[in-house]
Scaffold this motif. Structure first.
Motif, PDB file in Angstrom:
ATOM      1  N   ALA A 175      27.351 -42.199   0.572  1.00 56.99           N
ATOM      2  CA  ALA A 175      28.326 -41.140   0.907  1.00 56.99           C
ATOM      3  C   ALA A 175      27.945 -39.834   0.205  1.00 56.99           C
ATOM      4  N   HIS A 176      28.968 -38.967   0.004  1.00 56.07           N
ATOM      5  CA  HIS A 176      28.754 -37.647  -0.602  1.00 56.07           C
ATOM      6  C   HIS A 176      27.696 -36.850   0.157  1.00 56.07           C
ATOM      7  N   GLN A 177      27.837 -36.826   1.484  1.00 54.22           N
ATOM      8  CA  GLN A 177      26.910 -36.104   2.345  1.00 54.22           C
ATOM      9  C   GLN A 177      27.581 -34.862   2.923  1.00 54.22           C
ATOM     10  N   ARG A 178      26.771 -33.890   3.284  1.00 50.93           N
ATOM     11  CA  ARG A 178      27.271 -32.735   4.020  1.00 50.93           C
ATOM     12  C   ARG A 178      27.390 -33.095   5.491  1.00 50.93           C
ATOM     13  N   PRO A 179      28.299 -32.455   6.239  1.00 50.07           N
ATOM     14  CA  PRO A 179      28.340 -32.687   7.686  1.00 50.07           C
ATOM     15  C   PRO A 179      26.977 -32.385   8.311  1.00 50.07           C
ATOM     16  N   LYS A 180      26.499 -33.303   9.130  1.00 49.54           N
ATOM     17  CA  LYS A 180      25.177 -33.127   9.715  1.00 49.54           C
ATOM     18  C   LYS A 180      25.019 -34.017  10.931  1.00 49.54           C
ATOM     19  N   LEU A 181      23.934 -33.787  11.672  1.00 50.59           N
ATOM     20  CA  LEU A 181      23.564 -34.592  12.837  1.00 50.59           C
ATOM     21  C   LEU A 181      22.073 -34.859  12.748  1.00 50.59           C
ATOM     22  N   GLU A 182      21.700 -36.142  12.785  1.00 49.09           N
ATOM     23  CA  GLU A 182      20.298 -36.520  12.712  1.00 49.09           C
ATOM     24  C   GLU A 182      19.986 -37.482  13.843  1.00 49.09           C
ATOM     25  N   VAL A 183      18.826 -37.293  14.458  1.00 51.41           N
ATOM     26  CA  VAL A 183      18.401 -38.119  15.586  1.00 51.41           C
ATOM     27  C   VAL A 183      17.291 -39.055  15.128  1.00 51.41           C
ATOM     28  N   TYR A 184      17.502 -40.355  15.372  1.00 48.86           N
ATOM     29  CA  TYR A 184      16.487 -41.365  15.077  1.00 48.86           C
ATOM     30  C   TYR A 184      16.086 -42.045  16.394  1.00 48.86           C
ATOM     31  N   ASP A 185      15.124 -42.952  16.311  1.00 50.22           N
ATOM     32  CA  ASP A 185      14.587 -43.570  17.527  1.00 50.22           C
ATOM     33  C   ASP A 185      15.641 -44.350  18.302  1.00 50.22           C
ATOM     34  N   ASP A 186      16.465 -45.109  17.591  1.00 46.89           N
ATOM     35  CA  ASP A 186      17.401 -46.011  18.256  1.00 46.89           C
ATOM     36  C   ASP A 186      18.857 -45.603  18.118  1.00 46.89           C
ATOM     37  N   SER A 187      19.122 -44.504  17.445  1.00 46.54           N
ATOM     38  CA  SER A 187      20.521 -44.129  17.243  1.00 46.54           C
ATOM     39  C   SER A 187      20.640 -42.663  16.849  1.00 46.54           C
ATOM     40  N   LEU A 188      21.855 -42.195  16.939  1.00 46.40           N
ATOM     41  CA  LEU A 188      22.223 -40.848  16.489  1.00 46.40           C
ATOM     42  C   LEU A 188      23.132 -41.015  15.279  1.00 46.40           C
ATOM     43  N   PHE A 189      22.892 -40.220  14.230  1.00 49.06           N
ATOM     44  CA  PHE A 189      23.671 -40.331  12.998  1.00 49.06           C
ATOM     45  C   PHE A 189      24.411 -39.017  12.761  1.00 49.06           C
ATOM     46  N   VAL A 190      25.740 -39.108  12.693  1.00 48.21           N
ATOM     47  CA  VAL A 190      26.589 -37.918  12.517  1.00 48.21           C
ATOM     48  C   VAL A 190      27.483 -38.133  11.309  1.00 48.21           C
ATOM     49  N   VAL A 191      27.610 -37.097  10.476  1.00 53.02           N
ATOM     50  CA  VAL A 191      28.491 -37.133   9.310  1.00 53.02           C
ATOM     51  C   VAL A 191      29.574 -36.082   9.482  1.00 53.02           C
ATOM     52  N   LEU A 192      30.830 -36.501   9.347  1.00 52.55           N
ATOM     53  CA  LEU A 192      31.980 -35.607   9.385  1.00 52.55           C
ATOM     54  C   LEU A 192      32.754 -35.751   8.081  1.00 52.55           C
ATOM     55  N   LYS A 193      33.477 -34.696   7.712  1.00 49.25           N
ATOM     56  CA  LYS A 193      34.277 -34.735   6.487  1.00 49.25           C
ATOM     57  C   LYS A 193      35.739 -34.407   6.823  1.00 49.25           C
ATOM     58  N   PRO A 194      36.545 -35.436   7.103  1.00 46.17           N
ATOM     59  CA  PRO A 194      37.981 -35.186   7.305  1.00 46.17           C
ATOM     60  C   PRO A 194      38.611 -34.638   6.034  1.00 46.17           C
ATOM     61  N   VAL A 195      39.655 -33.859   6.204  1.00 45.60           N
ATOM     62  CA  VAL A 195      40.323 -33.200   5.081  1.00 45.60           C
ATOM     63  C   VAL A 195      41.799 -33.573   5.062  1.00 45.60           C
ATOM     64  N   VAL A 196      42.304 -33.835   3.862  1.00 44.79           N
ATOM     65  CA  VAL A 196      43.728 -34.113   3.665  1.00 44.79           C
ATOM     66  C   VAL A 196      44.278 -33.078   2.699  1.00 44.79           C
ATOM     67  N   TYR A 197      45.404 -32.470   3.069  1.00 49.43           N
ATOM     68  CA  TYR A 197      46.044 -31.475   2.197  1.00 49.43           C
ATOM     69  C   TYR A 197      47.310 -32.085   1.611  1.00 49.43           C
ATOM     70  N   GLU A 198      47.428 -32.056   0.294  1.00 50.39           N
ATOM     71  CA  GLU A 198      48.570 -32.626  -0.409  1.00 50.39           C
ATOM     72  C   GLU A 198      49.493 -31.496  -0.858  1.00 50.39           C
ATOM     73  N   PRO A 199      50.638 -31.312  -0.164  1.00 51.15           N
ATOM     74  CA  PRO A 199      51.530 -30.189  -0.496  1.00 51.15           C
ATOM     75  C   PRO A 199      52.105 -30.271  -1.905  1.00 51.15           C
ATOM     76  N   GLU A 200      52.303 -31.508  -2.424  1.00 48.57           N
ATOM     77  CA  GLU A 200      52.900 -31.635  -3.749  1.00 48.57           C
ATOM     78  C   GLU A 200      52.021 -31.025  -4.828  1.00 48.57           C
ATOM     79  N   SER A 201      50.729 -31.244  -4.722  1.00 49.26           N
ATOM     80  CA  SER A 201      49.802 -30.741  -5.733  1.00 49.26           C
ATOM     81  C   SER A 201      48.983 -29.551  -5.248  1.00 49.26           C
TER      82      SER A 201
END
Length: 331
Positions: A66-92
């Motif tokens: 983990a600890h990756q930046r959002p990215k898209l990489e193409v390999y021979d047999d698959s596509l690899f995509v990294v997304l970073k969902p965000v959660v906002y905590e109003p209390e803190s």
């Protein structure tokens, strides 16, 4: 750590395979695709998935660490995509990021989730209620996850905008008086925006490729070209989010600069007041000092009205200084 596993055919869910090693073969046999969802798997737990879907070792390493930046990489047999969902905590008033890794192949989708910020459960339920979209194959899963992630970015951006307005009003309110804690609060808010920006900014390039926009446009393996209009819609939303984040960052910097300037002006006012009172105290001190320099020719020893006269002169000079400083706004 498999959260969910199912085979989808013609947009409808079928029973998941009893043996994970038969997942891909079963999906291809019915002309559908398999979607496996995992949550923070260990290296040993991920080995079977790696072997079954022939995932590239580099992408597997990224998915496990983990600890990756959002990215898209193409390999021979698959596509690899990294997304970073965000959660906002109003209390803190804190922004927390998670990670979603997506392996996309011709007949499979493997999603790996890290952290708490993840829209995957809701995405799967929504897709299962839209068989026409789900029938488009693995591309529909990638689109739905990206769309849900970016839509939540929009919500978080709106929350940050509201909090910034409240912070700005509090920092410049007369009641706060330029509190010494205001600068630390503004700086802390800027750190939250920076954390949010790390999730939204790098995602622009992968979505640009998926949407086929600009010089980066082109066919992406394992992604249906007919899905480009959908990814363009997601790309447009992300562009608005990035513009909003850029504006928030500039505004926070302006608020911090204005606050520091305001504090500097107040300190100058305080110094003027202190200088004015010091000048007023210096006049009687100077006269008393002159009197104490000569004991043989002190006028008051032979002149009865010497003390009242000197005191009157001191009082008159004090009044003159006070009115002068008051007129100039120093007091």
């Amino acid at each position: 750590m498999i959260v969910d596993c199912a085979i989808y055919r013609d947009g409808h869910r079928t029973e998941g395979p009893e043996d994970l090693s038969d997942a891909l073969a079963g999906a291809r046999a019915v002309g559908g695709f398999v979607w496996i969802g995992l949550h923070e798997p260990s290296e040993r737990e991920f080995e079977l998935v790696t072997e079954e879907f022939a995932l590239h070792p580099l992408s597997v390493e990224d998915a496990l660490k983990a600890h990756q930046r959002p990215k898209l990489e193409v390999y021979d047999d698959s596509l690899f995509v990294v997304l970073k969902p965000v959660v906002y905590e109003p209390e803190s008033d804190a922004v927390t990021t998670g990670e979603v890794m997506i392996f996309l192949g011709d007949a499979f989708v493997v999603t790996v989730r890290h952290g708490v910020g993840s829209p995957l459960a809701a995405v799967r339920r929504r897709l299962e209620q839209e068989p026409e979209l789900l029938g488009k194959g693995p591309t529909s899963v990638l689109y739905a996850i990206a769309d849900a992630t970016v839509d939540h970015y929009v919500e978080v951006s709106a929350e940050l905008q509201n909090d910034l307005e409240e912070l700005e009003a509090d920092v410049f309110s007369p009641e706060s008086g330029g509190s010494r804690h205001s600068a630390s609060r503004v700086y802390g808010f800027k750190r939250q925006i920076m954390e949010f920006r790390r999730a939204t900014g790098p995602l622009a390039v992968p979505l640009t490729r998926l949407a086929g926009v600009g010089t980066l446009g082109g066919s992406v393996p394992f992604v249906d070209d007919k899905a480009r209009p959908f990814f363009r819609d997601v790309h447009d939303h992300l562009t608005r989010v990035n513009e909003s984040v850029e504006g928030l960052d500039r505004l926070v910097s302006d608020v911090l600069s204005a606050h520091l300037a305001q504090m500097s002006v107040r300190q100058n006012d305080d110094m003027r007041k202190i200088s004015a009172w010091a000048a007023m105290a210096a006049v009687p001190t100077m006269i008393a000092g002159v009197y104490g320099m000569n004991f043989e020719h002190m006028p008051e020893l032979r002149w009865v009205w010497a003390y009242p006269a000197v005191l009157a002169v001191m009082a008159a000079l004090e009044v003159v200084l006070y009115r002068t400083f008051k007129r100039r706004g120093w007091m």
